[in-house]
Design a protein around this motif. Sequence first.
Motif, short mmCIF file in Angstrom:
data_model
loop_
_atom_site.label_atom_id
_atom_site.label_comp_id
_atom_site.label_asym_id
_atom_site.label_seq_id
_atom_site.Cartn_x
_atom_site.Cartn_y
_atom_site.Cartn_z
N ARG A 145 26.39 -8.84 -19.27
CA ARG A 145 26.13 -7.92 -20.38
C ARG A 145 25.41 -8.65 -21.52
NH1 ARG A 145 28.86 -7.23 -24.91
NH2 ARG A 145 30.66 -8.40 -24.12
N LEU A 146 25.89 -9.84 -21.86
CA LEU A 146 25.25 -10.59 -22.95
C LEU A 146 23.82 -10.98 -22.58
CD1 LEU A 146 28.22 -12.91 -23.98
CD2 LEU A 146 27.26 -11.05 -25.34
N SER A 147 23.60 -11.41 -21.34
CA SER A 147 22.27 -11.84 -20.93
C SER A 147 21.30 -10.67 -20.91
CB SER A 147 22.34 -12.48 -19.53
OG SER A 147 23.21 -13.58 -19.52
N ARG A 148 21.78 -9.51 -20.48
CA ARG A 148 20.91 -8.33 -20.44
C ARG A 148 20.54 -7.88 -21.85
NH1 ARG A 148 23.77 -5.48 -16.98
NH2 ARG A 148 25.04 -4.57 -18.64
N GLU A 149 21.52 -7.92 -22.76
CA GLU A 149 21.25 -7.47 -24.13
C GLU A 149 20.25 -8.38 -24.83
OE1 GLU A 149 25.05 -7.42 -25.91
OE2 GLU A 149 25.69 -5.51 -24.99
N ARG A 150 20.27 -9.68 -24.50
CA ARG A 150 19.44 -10.64 -25.22
C ARG A 150 18.27 -11.14 -24.38
NH1 ARG A 150 24.19 -10.07 -26.95
NH2 ARG A 150 24.71 -10.34 -29.17
N ASP A 151 18.09 -10.55 -23.21
CA ASP A 151 16.94 -10.85 -22.35
C ASP A 151 16.81 -12.35 -22.08
OD1 ASP A 151 14.75 -10.28 -20.76
OD2 ASP A 151 13.33 -10.44 -22.44
N VAL A 152 17.91 -12.94 -21.55
CA VAL A 152 17.90 -14.35 -21.21
C VAL A 152 18.57 -14.51 -19.84
CG1 VAL A 152 18.00 -15.10 -23.61
CG2 VAL A 152 20.12 -14.81 -22.32
N VAL A 153 18.49 -15.73 -19.32
CA VAL A 153 19.20 -16.11 -18.10
C VAL A 153 20.32 -17.07 -18.52
CG1 VAL A 153 19.05 -17.16 -15.82
CG2 VAL A 153 17.12 -15.85 -16.73
N ALA A 154 21.54 -16.80 -18.06
CA ALA A 154 22.69 -17.64 -18.38
C ALA A 154 23.20 -18.26 -17.09
CB ALA A 154 23.79 -16.83 -19.06
N ALA A 155 23.34 -19.58 -17.08
CA ALA A 155 23.82 -20.30 -15.90
C ALA A 155 25.02 -21.15 -16.28
CB ALA A 155 22.72 -21.19 -15.33
N VAL A 156 26.14 -20.92 -15.60
CA VAL A 156 27.33 -21.75 -15.82
C VAL A 156 27.04 -23.14 -15.27
CG1 VAL A 156 29.80 -21.98 -15.38
CG2 VAL A 156 28.80 -19.71 -15.67
N ALA A 157 27.40 -24.16 -16.02
CA ALA A 157 27.01 -25.53 -15.65
C ALA A 157 27.93 -26.16 -14.62
CB ALA A 157 26.97 -26.41 -16.91
N VAL A 158 29.18 -25.72 -14.51
CA VAL A 158 30.13 -26.34 -13.58
C VAL A 158 30.80 -25.26 -12.75
CG1 VAL A 158 30.58 -28.35 -15.03
CG2 VAL A 158 31.95 -26.30 -15.33
N MET A 159 31.30 -25.66 -11.59
CA MET A 159 31.98 -24.73 -10.71
C MET A 159 33.43 -24.53 -11.12
SD MET A 159 30.55 -25.61 -6.88
CE MET A 159 30.90 -27.37 -6.94
N VAL A 160 34.01 -23.42 -10.68
CA VAL A 160 35.43 -23.19 -10.89
C VAL A 160 36.22 -24.30 -10.21
CG1 VAL A 160 37.36 -21.65 -10.36
CG2 VAL A 160 35.17 -20.70 -11.10
N GLY A 161 37.16 -24.88 -10.93
CA GLY A 161 37.96 -25.98 -10.40
C GLY A 161 37.48 -27.35 -10.81
N GLU A 162 36.29 -27.44 -11.41
CA GLU A 162 35.78 -28.72 -11.87
C GLU A 162 36.18 -28.98 -13.32
OE1 GLU A 162 31.82 -29.48 -9.15
OE2 GLU A 162 31.56 -28.65 -11.16
N TYR A 163 36.18 -30.24 -13.69
CA TYR A 163 36.60 -30.65 -15.03
C TYR A 163 35.39 -30.73 -15.95
CZ TYR A 163 39.70 -32.85 -18.44
OH TYR A 163 40.47 -33.12 -19.54
N VAL A 164 35.57 -30.27 -17.17
CA VAL A 164 34.50 -30.31 -18.16
C VAL A 164 35.06 -30.94 -19.43
CG1 VAL A 164 35.00 -28.00 -19.06
CG2 VAL A 164 32.71 -28.96 -19.32
N VAL A 165 34.24 -31.72 -20.10
CA VAL A 165 34.63 -32.41 -21.33
C VAL A 165 34.12 -31.60 -22.52
CG1 VAL A 165 34.43 -34.54 -22.67
CG2 VAL A 165 34.61 -34.64 -20.18
N GLN A 166 34.94 -31.50 -23.54
CA GLN A 166 34.55 -30.76 -24.73
C GLN A 166 33.24 -31.31 -25.30
OE1 GLN A 166 37.42 -30.89 -27.88
NE2 GLN A 166 36.48 -29.25 -29.06
N GLY A 167 32.30 -30.41 -25.54
CA GLY A 167 30.98 -30.79 -26.04
C GLY A 167 29.95 -30.97 -24.95
N ALA A 168 30.39 -31.12 -23.70
CA ALA A 168 29.46 -31.21 -22.57
C ALA A 168 28.94 -29.81 -22.23
CB ALA A 168 30.14 -31.84 -21.37
#
Length: 432
Positions: free
Chosen positions: A220-243
């Motif tokens: 919904r957000l991508s369609r409203e703002r005409d952009v492509v949004a890609a999640v950087a990590v898969m479900v189950g992976e660890y992410v560090v704040q600010g990454a």
Amino acid sequence: MRREAVWEYLRGALWVFPTIAVVVALAVGFALSQVEVSSTSRFVFQGTPDDARTLLIAIASTLATVIALVLGLTVVALQLASTQFSPRLLRNFLRDRINQVVLSIFVATFTYSTAGLFTVGVEAGRRVQDYPRLAVSFALVLLFVSLLMLVFFVHHLAHSIQIDEVMRSVERSTLRVIEHDLPSEGVTAEPAPWPPAGSVMVPAYDSGYVQAVHPEMLLRLSRERDVVAAVAVMVGEYVVQGAPLLWLWGPTPDARAPDPAPFRAHLPGAVRVGFERTAEQDVAFGVRQLADIAVKALSPAINDPYTAIQSLEHLGVLLATLVRRPLGSQCLSDASGALRVVIPGRDLSYYLDLATGQIRRYGCAEPRVDRALLRVLATTGRFCDDPGDRRLVADQVELVIADAERAIVQPADLAPVRAHADLVLRELAGSG
């Protein structure tokens, strides 16, 4: 998303049901104490107020001992699960609904009996002869129910720590995730699009594991703002704040750089990050648990190859189910066909290596483990409709025989493994 996170936490919290039971016990006790019953009735307590108080004290003392016993047995079960099987199985035991209900009944009985001491035989600080006989009688009912639940709890606990029941529970829960939570819309085996030059990063709002992703909000957000949004990590992976947790770019190379502010505001609702890994949308977590059991069983400290073989049989069920579903990254488009959301996912090659890779490396010197691996791969190959998937399975078969030839010294032990591998490879080739 916050409500979903709270619900997921409460399902594994051991204190929730007992707390509710305390409130219910107090409410029931208050209601029954308002009911006047004749002392000549056959179905109510016939003793004096002192007898009633002695009974309530005895019930409360007994239940305090029982609660300590139950908590002790539960801790033993958790310790056994952590050391003997895998520390990632502790959450399964905490989420066991039977354990929560049984403990709640014990706590309710203790609370009910203890609260009754404030009203039975005492009024305005003075001893009286009248007391709520029906309420005292109900305390006896709770006592008998608690004793029956204690026997049932010991029976359930003895079964729940058996390795067969542990693995069956993990298999069932993972199959539910595959059936209900593994995405099927827009899933492709092709590599996910890489963020082009000029992409805008949306940083992770916290450090932890990606527990769940809700693509409908990102779409919904991508369609409203005409952009492509890609999640950087898969479900189950660890992410560090600010990454990077999300990448944004325009639909065309000359498009203006997207504004990350709206996505940053809604990111906690679209991608949930928590301190622990959960099985909500994470099929790999269930596969990891079963593989951990096998690897632990193959360690020199335990040296139990049969448990590893049992774990492989359950992994075979999961792999046979996975190969019949679309696997890979999820790419969602809007009504016009323009790409809007990309969520990276795991393909069959990942699951095959996760399920068999470590077991093969640690158990390659044991012919029975090698042959169990070959049976699992053969079964998986029979459910493959795509020649590319069968080729991936065949690659794993070749790895099994290569490691077996390296680790098994006795030719008589190696011969059946090699013959079995040749049979599986011919079957995979013939299926094409």
